[in-house]
Motif scaffolding. Sequence first.
Motif: not given
Lengths: 267, 438
Positions: B104-110, B112-122, B227-235
């Motif tokens: 949650x700190x990293x991804x907020x309410x994103x 869970x099974x899609x965490x690879x997407x923001x990581x890939x974006x980064x 709304x589902x984006x949060x945490x460090x991902x949002x920052x």
Amino acid sequence: MTDAQTSPVADRKIDRSKMAVSDEVAIEIRDMNKWFGNFHVLRDINLTVNQGERIVVCGPSGSGKSTLIRCINALEEHQKGTISVDGTLLSNDLKNIDRVRSEVGMVFQHFNLFPHLTILENCTLAPIWVRKTPKREAEETAMYFLNKVKIPEQADKYPGQLSGGQQQRVAIARSLCMRPRIMLFDEPTSALDPEMIKEVLDTMIQLAEEGMTMICVTHEMGFARQVANRVIFMDQGQIVEQNEPEEFFNNPKSDRTKLFLSQILGH
Amino acid sequence: MSDVHAQTVSYVRETMLPEAEPPVTERGAIKWLRENLFSSWLNAILTILSLFVIYYVLSHTLGWMLYGIWDAGSLTECRQIRNELYGEDASVACWAVLADRWDQLLFGFYPQDLYWRPVAALLVFFVAVSPILFEGVPRKLFYLTAAAPFICFWLIWGGTIWGPIVVALGFVIAGAIFRYGAEMVGPLLAIIGAFLVPILYWLLLAGPLTGMLNSIAPIGMQYVSSDEIGGFMLAFIIGITGIILSFPLGILLALGRQSDLFIINKTCVTFIEVIRGVPLIVWLFTASLLLNYFLPPGTNFDLLLRVIIMVTFFASAYMAEVIRGGLAALPRGQYEGADSLGLNYWQSMQLIILPQALKISIPGIVNTFIGLFKDTTLVVFVGLSDPIGFSNLIRATTDWNGIYWELFIFIGLCFFICCFSMSKYSQFLERKLRTEHR
């Protein structure tokens, strides 16, 4: 007159074979006036320069000589009268101004090289971007002119690593890379150490020998005497006297010119 | 050598002295210690005092940090483990909150099974900026750099792939008009066209076109709302987008402020002064509350997008002033040198003026970047859950009620690492670009 003996160019034999003045008009200035705010810097300047002429402009500081040649490539705007360079009238049209600037080379007192580019890049920049010359060709031209000013080995250095005289020669080469028809020199040796003045003057003499049209603002009277075909004396924004160098130095007409000459040559 | 010899005028050396080492106190570690720590009595006292302060601080915190408990499900559990291991009066950190709420700190309410997407974006982002940041990287990567914003957008938000493609097409249209329009209708009309046509296209055509293409070939990923984006991902999203957009905008504003053209000049000055003169938090509230009054009813203008726009404007006003400082520091001769060679305005800016002005302004620019990145924590006040927002949410749960230090230390450390890397990179860049004296 003692300066002939001490002048850096005195010992050089000047080849005058190609120094022919043609009838073709290179620069024509008519009733040109310029003001800085309310200060009337240039007053009713009339001057016609033919292709192949070598003109030296001298005069006390603040007499408007730098401003005059800066007007010729529109670094300064004039407010009244006309200036045409190679048939192009300098007006507010930016296209005309850019065209004139690419035909007229300018060498500054403080060189104005681009410190973030190498010597070679300094020389190829304008041909590549303004003339759209292919990079290879621009580099060959640049090396040709760097050879001519005798510093080809410095091509990959940065301006900050060169001496003042070398920088000024690069500045001349940079202007030449645009293959200008006219060269303007704004006190090119005033910021140099005495021993570097000669190398820059030599380069300028070489240019003159090749028939370049030149207007030089300079205090090098030896250069004026040997290379110029016309010397112009300015004071208070006006052309006070102009003549062939021999007459100008030996037989000045106006009192102001006499005073000026006695002051700069008298010591 | 006798005294008589030393005082006579003529003297010939008979034996050459061998090379000798400097005295013990003048070399190696001893020299360093003497010069830097014990150069005078006062300095010696200060050194010892400082050592004591460092010892005091570390002795109270190091144990707390190192003996911290990582494996627990709640603060009460943490305390139990502590009591068993170290006794009741021991003070140790409960890092378990990080392990427990890491996602949650990293991804907020994103999802869970899609965490690879923001990581890939980064990852895409890092590859895409590498040719800008470092010289040795293949130049071909610039194509990826141009496509990266759209790829990253699609990876993070998902939805149909045609959305980003259709939007990107608008930029292609603008580029084409700018490139080929100049010859056909003149440069001024081409520039106006390159602005207006894409805007009309985005407003009128982009929506239907996306729908049509999607019905023909429905390619897409699961849509994730802002709304589902949060945490460090949002920052990171706000910070990185803000940095990338505010840089060119700041350059344009700085050039505009130097311009002789009255309207452009005054517009830029007004923009800079108004944006800079009002606190960011006010702009964020404007973005979240007031804008709704001005927008036509029914428009759903993503809050995250509004916040990004405001943060970008705010940073670009600062950026403009920093760059103006660089422009002003350049000698007039550089402008005249460029002019005298016949370079036009944009060429002389691009080739001569900006490379030097930006180089001078690097410390200030990076300063603004760092400020912007840290200011992303302010979005918590308009209801976005950035890391700080999330730490509040976590502390509001019954499990972790009463935990403070661990979360804030972690958040602070993450921000510090990011900002410190930016600072280090800027120093690297300054060294690399130093041409004057090498």
